[in-house]
Design an enzyme around this catalytic site. Sequence first.
Site, PDB file in Angstrom:
ATOM      1  N   SER A   1      79.449  31.311   4.905  1.00  0.00           N
ATOM      2  CA  SER A   1      79.271  32.720   4.527  1.00  0.00           C
ATOM      3  C   SER A   1      80.465  33.413   3.894  1.00  0.00           C
ATOM      4  CB  SER A   1      78.825  33.532   5.731  1.00  0.00           C
ATOM      5  OG  SER A   1      77.464  33.300   5.950  1.00  0.00           O
TER       6      SER A   1
ATOM      7  N   LYS B   1      83.465  43.100   6.882  1.00  0.00           N
ATOM      8  CA  LYS B   1      82.048  42.784   7.079  1.00  0.00           C
ATOM      9  C   LYS B   1      81.563  43.523   8.320  1.00  0.00           C
ATOM     10  CE  LYS B   1      79.161  38.582   7.408  1.00  0.00           C
ATOM     11  NZ  LYS B   1      79.204  37.105   7.418  1.00  0.00           N
TER      12      LYS B   1
ATOM     13  N   SER C   1      76.463  34.969   3.973  1.00  0.00           N
ATOM     14  CA  SER C   1      76.032  36.282   4.402  1.00  0.00           C
ATOM     15  C   SER C   1      77.080  37.370   4.187  1.00  0.00           C
ATOM     16  CB  SER C   1      75.676  36.228   5.890  1.00  0.00           C
ATOM     17  OG  SER C   1      76.822  35.872   6.641  1.00  0.00           O
TER      18      SER C   1
HETATM   19  N1  GLN Z   1      73.758  30.445   5.444  1.00  0.00           N
HETATM   20  C1  GLN Z   1      74.153  29.960   6.721  1.00  0.00           C
HETATM   21  C2  GLN Z   1      73.214  30.480   7.790  1.00  0.00           C
HETATM   22  O1  GLN Z   1      72.353  31.241   7.467  1.00  0.00           O
HETATM   23  C3  GLN Z   1      75.571  30.321   7.018  1.00  0.00           C
HETATM   24  C4  GLN Z   1      75.754  31.701   7.497  1.00  0.00           C
HETATM   25  C5  GLN Z   1      77.161  32.039   7.897  1.00  0.00           C
HETATM   26  O2  GLN Z   1      78.104  31.320   7.576  1.00  0.00           O
HETATM   27  N2  GLN Z   1      77.297  33.114   8.626  1.00  0.00           N
HETATM   28  O3  GLN Z   1      73.308  30.142   8.916  1.00  0.00           O
END
Ligand code: GLN
Length: 476
Positions: free
Chosen positions: A163, A64, A139
Amino acid sequence: MNTSDIHSGKARDRALASLRRAEELDSRIHAFTQLFSEKAIARAEEIDAGGAGGALAGVPVALKDNLCLSWGRTTCGSNMLRDYESPYTATAAQRLIDAGAVIIGKTNLDEYAMGSSTEHSCFGPTSNPWDLSRVPGGSSGGSAAAVAAGIVPIALGSDTGGSVRQPASLCGIVGVKPTYGRVSRYGLVAYASSLDQIGTLTRNIGDAASALGVICGHDPLDSTSSLREVPDFSRDLDAPVQGLRLAVPAQARNPANHPEVSRVFAETIEKYKQLGATIVDVDLPLIDHGIAAYYIVAPAEASSNLARLDGIRYGRRARLAPGEDLFELYCKSRSEGFGPEVQRRIMLGTHVLSSGYYDAYYNTALKVRRRIKDDFDRVFSDCHAVLMPASPSPAWKIGEKANDPLAMYLEDVYTVTINLAGLPAMSVPAGLASVAGAQLPVGVQIVSQAFDEARMLRIGRMFELATDWHTRRPPL
Ligand code: GLN
């Protein structure tokens, strides 16, 4: 594909095959922000020549793009860091490299890992390999799509509120978020430091065990990384857990779940019963407050972490008109560099931390966080793991929720409480949903006690051995 497949063949052939597949598919999926073709092939040749080896010798992997590498760029999907070159490599990435893995490229993400769909990236959205008009989740959507599309067998993501697990669920692969502190965060660009954890995206649990064995463990460069010994996750992986007791929270059977998610979840419970598990109905009422607490704690920490991106210490510097001053430099740099979702989080975060609101919001959220942890501990005194959906919905259409932040946040209902409690959890492919003519993967989430990853993987493996969902591939 089972574990042994990732260990066969010449490193060079595997790197070439992986790069070729990326080149063939990525104009449609857009999983990558960068490919390191030359460097990957050179590294693979070195490994074939016996220059390096290890548990992952010659395995192509993707990272990532919020994990630092001392080459290429570390963009975080943000205009702010579009040209940023990190001077060092993240510990988790370095451990993969030391184990012989070949880094093929960096993957797309929601800007600074803030989002659930991989649409909030300065490079544009990533598509779900199962249906290119749909999101891969987020994400870590680029990492999930790259694995689901068969470009790499292993990718790393980060999981602050789901994510790794949610995109794994939406792309039909295995996503593991280890216990907070299990994997060093050194070189992971911080989103919300008390919640962030690096995790793995793989096609099956065997590959997850191999990758976790490499990246887990104490690192002197991250003082929050645990000193606990890391067990051999691959040993005994196929041994079923005797007398397995699985807790199913009433909140997991929410009628607001997509009907196909409810169906797959019910079928998964049945399958575990057939495998001899005892299902224990429990109440975890605080799951319903998880979103509220998380969307206070995470933006609060993010607003502090992102303060360094001011166009001077870090990040893209705006051009000033004659007569504009330092204050305007900060404002312009941050307004131009950050996308709308990141700006929203910074504003939310600074608001809940501001004097007068700190107690009402931030302190209250911390109390809820504590109680969430206590609730899970209570369940674990009687059960080995908790079973829940990973996501209330299968993949939705690109654009469908992009302008409705609250709808997007609600997609995280089953994942955020786990980060607030610091627990390990994984999403395992559990079925296919029929939605508007498309076949879309649905995952189920297994949550375990802190540092109990080895047993969590075995519980998942019992299901994997009894089903073939993890062998299904998208129609590419
Ligand atoms: N969807 C969650 C957020 O936007 C989790 C994101 C993540 O785990 N990086 O904060």
